[in-house]
Design an enzyme around this catalytic site. Sequence first.
Site, PDB file in Angstrom:
ATOM      1  N   HIS A  49       6.319  20.778 -19.816  1.00 58.96           N
ATOM      2  CA  HIS A  49       7.754  21.036 -19.832  1.00 58.96           C
ATOM      3  C   HIS A  49       8.117  22.203 -18.927  1.00 58.96           C
ATOM      4  O   HIS A  49       7.261  23.018 -18.577  1.00 58.96           O
ATOM      5  CB  HIS A  49       8.190  21.386 -21.253  1.00 58.96           C
ATOM      6  CG  HIS A  49       7.461  22.582 -21.784  1.00 58.96           C
ATOM      7  ND1 HIS A  49       6.173  22.511 -22.288  1.00 58.96           N
ATOM      8  CD2 HIS A  49       7.793  23.897 -21.843  1.00 58.96           C
ATOM      9  CE1 HIS A  49       5.764  23.713 -22.627  1.00 58.96           C
ATOM     10  NE2 HIS A  49       6.723  24.585 -22.367  1.00 58.96           N
ATOM     11  N   HIS A  71       9.068  26.852 -13.844  1.00 62.16           N
ATOM     12  CA  HIS A  71       7.665  26.441 -13.694  1.00 62.16           C
ATOM     13  C   HIS A  71       7.249  25.501 -14.816  1.00 62.16           C
ATOM     14  O   HIS A  71       7.897  25.448 -15.866  1.00 62.16           O
ATOM     15  CB  HIS A  71       6.754  27.673 -13.708  1.00 62.16           C
ATOM     16  CG  HIS A  71       6.708  28.375 -15.041  1.00 62.16           C
ATOM     17  ND1 HIS A  71       7.702  29.243 -15.454  1.00 62.16           N
ATOM     18  CD2 HIS A  71       5.813  28.317 -16.054  1.00 62.16           C
ATOM     19  CE1 HIS A  71       7.407  29.702 -16.655  1.00 62.16           C
ATOM     20  NE2 HIS A  71       6.269  29.146 -17.055  1.00 62.16           N
TER      21      HIS A  71
END
Lengths: 172, 172
Positions: free
Chosen positions: B35, B116
């Site tokens: 995620h 990220h």
Amino acid sequence: MMKYGIVAFPSKRLQDLANTYRKRYDSHYSKITPHLTLKEAFEAEETEIGTISQKIASIAEKHAPLNIHASKVSSFFPTTNVIYFKVEPTDQLKNLRQDLQEQLNIGKPKHVFIPHITIAQDLTETEHDDIYGQLRMIGVNEQEVIDRIHLVYQLEDGSWTTYDTYRLTGAE
Amino acid sequence: MMKYGIVAFPSKRLQDLANTYRKRYDSHYSKITPHLTLKEAFEAEETEIGTISQKIASIAEKHAPLNIHASKVSSFFPTTNVIYFKVEPTDQLKNLRQDLQEQLNIGKPKHVFIPHITIAQDLTETEHDDIYGQLRMIGVNEQEVIDRIHLVYQLEDGSWTTYDTYRLTGAE
């Protein structure tokens, strides 16, 4: 092709309780958090999922939040060595399940619908008998309301991610 | 009190790619699928979550699906030994993050926002250097669109369950 499923997650409280057993006894422990399966895994193209998701959304609008009673520890033995929290079958659950089954038209059910939250699986027969004996004595008795269901999809490693969430906002 | 977070799950393809590394190098591998974190873990009472969820819903309505470019493998070393797929920072991502941060008013961010997808963490320094060297050479270059975000909550065992899903349906 992707593999999808439809589940209801119980409260954090009930999930935490199920996980105290699952972490030791359930081979799928790390693949998905504790859940009640409403539609078993089915395959669909990624391009179909928009339509399927819309259908689930309209079904969810017609059904009220689910009154859940996890009433005892039970087992599917000898069919499989799966131990679970039995969730009392209600018309609410049966109707929701049936609507999903019929209106989505995505594969016949593999089993008769026995609402449950799995707490142990992939046990040897001896392990099953031991653990089932213990857990049946401890039992479970939890009542709660689940107001949403989730369409989930499976990754290559077997874990499941939520695709979408549907609030149960109906009156029935 | 419960612990919540807001995340965007990338496509199955990109999640599968991240998991090829995570299964070996990420101590949180089994706790949540791959995620992009939009709002780090925050605590809230269960009674507050309805309001928080409504706010996220109105924010999601104002933001368009996210154009994501996972462009290279990078590391937060020496701050932490976390290796990640760097997601190119865009105004879209920054604005969404900022709206969530300001309008939810649920704790200041711990870090500057560096979009990220984590692929490795809790490594020793030697492991980090080895693995980072390898993965940086392999790199990553994936572009895609993410059209929804999820509010997730944490169970006692550290795993995360989706509470709700919000479609990004805005024009920006």
